[in-house]
Scaffold this motif. Sequence first.
Motif, PDB file in Angstrom:
ATOM      1  N   TYR A  13       0.994  -1.240   0.080  1.00 56.43           N
ATOM      2  CA  TYR A  13      -0.379   0.060   0.144  1.00 56.43           C
ATOM      3  C   TYR A  13       0.981   0.904  -0.222  1.00 56.43           C
ATOM      4  O   TYR A  13       0.524   2.309  -1.147  1.00 56.43           O
ATOM      5  N   LEU A  14       1.619   1.395   0.837  1.00 49.83           N
ATOM      6  CA  LEU A  14       2.505   2.159   1.157  1.00 49.83           C
ATOM      7  C   LEU A  14       3.886   2.714  -0.401  1.00 49.83           C
ATOM      8  O   LEU A  14       4.120   3.589  -1.081  1.00 49.83           O
ATOM      9  N   ASN A  15       4.260   1.480  -0.812  1.00 48.26           N
ATOM     10  CA  ASN A  15       4.868   1.616  -2.376  1.00 48.26           C
ATOM     11  C   ASN A  15       3.930   2.211  -3.375  1.00 48.26           C
ATOM     12  O   ASN A  15       4.363   3.535  -4.019  1.00 48.26           O
TER      13      ASN A  15
ATOM     14  N   SER B  88       7.421  10.432  -0.555  1.00 42.82           N
ATOM     15  CA  SER B  88       8.457  10.170  -0.828  1.00 42.82           C
ATOM     16  C   SER B  88       8.889   8.539  -0.539  1.00 42.82           C
ATOM     17  O   SER B  88       8.299   8.412   0.042  1.00 42.82           O
ATOM     18  N   ALA B  89       9.473   7.745  -1.370  1.00 42.00           N
ATOM     19  CA  ALA B  89       9.892   6.735  -0.337  1.00 42.00           C
ATOM     20  C   ALA B  89      10.232   6.625   0.594  1.00 42.00           C
ATOM     21  O   ALA B  89      10.614   6.102   1.464  1.00 42.00           O
ATOM     22  N   GLY B  90      11.491   7.610   0.957  1.00 42.36           N
ATOM     23  CA  GLY B  90      11.545   7.636   2.767  1.00 42.36           C
ATOM     24  C   GLY B  90      10.642   7.914   3.968  1.00 42.36           C
ATOM     25  O   GLY B  90      10.730   7.145   4.773  1.00 42.36           O
ATOM     26  N   THR B  91       9.856   8.325   3.413  1.00 40.97           N
ATOM     27  CA  THR B  91       8.547   8.715   3.869  1.00 40.97           C
ATOM     28  C   THR B  91       8.184   7.321   3.993  1.00 40.97           C
ATOM     29  O   THR B  91       7.463   7.343   5.172  1.00 40.97           O
ATOM     30  N   ALA B  92       7.897   6.870   3.259  1.00 38.45           N
ATOM     31  CA  ALA B  92       7.074   5.876   3.261  1.00 38.45           C
ATOM     32  C   ALA B  92       7.634   4.626   3.713  1.00 38.45           C
ATOM     33  O   ALA B  92       6.855   4.024   5.008  1.00 38.45           O
ATOM     34  N   ARG B  93       8.630   4.802   3.771  1.00 38.60           N
ATOM     35  CA  ARG B  93       9.465   3.890   4.950  1.00 38.60           C
ATOM     36  C   ARG B  93       9.763   4.461   6.588  1.00 38.60           C
ATOM     37  O   ARG B  93       9.766   3.308   7.366  1.00 38.60           O
TER      38      ARG B  93
ATOM     39  N   GLU C  99       9.921  -5.763   2.375  1.00 33.57           N
ATOM     40  CA  GLU C  99      10.531  -5.968   0.681  1.00 33.57           C
ATOM     41  C   GLU C  99       9.668  -5.971  -0.023  1.00 33.57           C
ATOM     42  O   GLU C  99      10.187  -5.420  -1.199  1.00 33.57           O
ATOM     43  N   LEU C 100       8.109  -5.318   0.195  1.00 31.83           N
ATOM     44  CA  LEU C 100       7.750  -4.567  -0.842  1.00 31.83           C
ATOM     45  C   LEU C 100       7.741  -3.557  -0.610  1.00 31.83           C
ATOM     46  O   LEU C 100       7.001  -2.281  -1.610  1.00 31.83           O
ATOM     47  N   LEU C 101       8.363  -2.551   0.501  1.00 30.38           N
ATOM     48  CA  LEU C 101       8.262  -0.964   0.296  1.00 30.38           C
ATOM     49  C   LEU C 101       9.522  -0.528  -0.394  1.00 30.38           C
ATOM     50  O   LEU C 101      10.103  -1.070  -0.802  1.00 30.38           O
ATOM     51  N   PRO C 102       8.592   0.597  -0.675  1.00 26.84           N
ATOM     52  CA  PRO C 102       9.863   1.020  -1.855  1.00 26.84           C
ATOM     53  C   PRO C 102      11.236   1.495  -1.495  1.00 26.84           C
ATOM     54  O   PRO C 102      11.248   1.870  -0.528  1.00 26.84           O
ATOM     55  N   ASP C 103      12.426   1.463  -2.380  1.00 25.20           N
ATOM     56  CA  ASP C 103      13.217   1.769  -2.283  1.00 25.20           C
ATOM     57  C   ASP C 103      13.614   3.152  -1.788  1.00 25.20           C
ATOM     58  O   ASP C 103      13.290   4.002  -3.180  1.00 25.20           O
ATOM     59  N   ASP C 104      14.905   3.308  -1.025  1.00 23.54           N
ATOM     60  CA  ASP C 104      14.419   4.877  -0.456  1.00 23.54           C
ATOM     61  C   ASP C 104      16.437   4.832  -0.540  1.00 23.54           C
ATOM     62  O   ASP C 104      17.258   4.509  -0.457  1.00 23.54           O
ATOM     63  N   ASP C 105      17.071   5.359  -1.374  1.00 25.98           N
ATOM     64  CA  ASP C 105      18.694   5.946  -1.605  1.00 25.98           C
ATOM     65  C   ASP C 105      18.878   6.441  -1.151  1.00 25.98           C
ATOM     66  O   ASP C 105      20.233   7.182  -1.410  1.00 25.98           O
ATOM     67  N   GLY C 106      18.146   7.125   0.081  1.00 27.29           N
ATOM     68  CA  GLY C 106      18.506   8.399   0.668  1.00 27.29           C
ATOM     69  C   GLY C 106      18.711   9.651   0.537  1.00 27.29           C
ATOM     70  O   GLY C 106      18.855  10.554   1.024  1.00 27.29           O
ATOM     71  N   LYS C 107      17.986   9.995  -1.260  1.00 27.42           N
ATOM     72  CA  LYS C 107      18.352  10.785  -1.414  1.00 27.42           C
ATOM     73  C   LYS C 107      17.124  11.047  -1.918  1.00 27.42           C
ATOM     74  O   LYS C 107      16.379  10.803  -2.449  1.00 27.42           O
TER      75      LYS C 107
END
Length: 375
Positions: free
Chosen positions: A61-63, A74-79, A110-118
């Motif tokens: 859902y977050l993804n 953002s991906a970071g906020t989702a995580r 494992e289904l969370l969005p990838d976050d490269d920190g940027k």
Amino acid sequence: MTEHTTPGVQPVDTVVDHYLETLTDRSRLVVEPVLEEWREQFALETFDAVDTDLCREYSRYLNRQVDRADRDLSAGTARTYFAYVRAFLSFAVRENCLDTNPADANRATELLPDDDGKRERQFWTPAERRVALEYCTRRVDSALDPPIAPSSIVRERLRDRAIVAVLGFTGVRGAEVFAVPGDDRRDGLTWADVDVEGNTITVFGKSQSYQTAQLPDRAASALERYRRVLEPPTETWPVFPTNHYPSKRRALAEAFSDERLETMLERRDIDELLREHELAPPSLSTNGVRSILKRLTARIADESDVIDYDEDENVYLKPHGARRGLGHELYTRGSAELAQSALRHQSVDVTHESYSDIQTADVADRVSEILEDES
């Protein structure tokens, strides 16, 4: 904490309340809406349904939310949101609501969005906003210069300028102003929601409640000029009505039989009929406004090197980029509290988190200055 001792049977909402009591006031402001959305998303009443599969579905859902431009997530906020839920479930384990924390399993994350920190830095710069407004104003002036363009063209160009001004200066989310397909609660801004004299608009916010957003003079004047030409027949008329013919036809079909409607449309323009019978058409959708902004960006990019447009890379002036740009501008000028108010963040901590990259850059500049002084 609770009289229940058997894992699974405790009411989730009660345990959430107890967990929030353990947090600081600032943390509670940030965490509470996340836990409430999580609980409502899965209609959770007790912990019986809380398992690894549910946590995995929450990751999914977050993804999906990250892919929605109107959500501005953002991906970071989702995580981070997932981490809030995981922390709550750890509390639930300690309170004997669960045997183990299902959010700790690899399968759950494992289904969370990838976050490269940027952080995604797509936002309207002050120069881009200025150039976009100047371009829209030139198109309006051109339509009004003799010989005056047809009324439909004048309305369209005033509408486009109003869209750019509202997005660029108010800090609203696209989903708060335009209709969101599949969400009946988000059916677009109406003129009843606009208070030009009071410099405010009323929107259905991210908090799932109605909020008052600021409407600076430049946005208010663009709306007022557009309204004089649009001439909405009622206050409940959408500020930005759709131009999608089938949608307008459906609005008429709700009031007239098929046979009568066919006869009416043979004799009259559909917009005239909607106005005459005060049947409001649907609002322009979030998808529709993105299409408009893509077209505008492509045209502006042909004339100016200030704004970039790349269809293949999906680079254009996006609605959520306007909000981020306003917040970025206010924050970099040292107005964190003003940015919080303009963006309607629940606390200034949320604003600081959203623009932590600016804080880091400021720290780097200050450190450089100190080191230079020592040399």
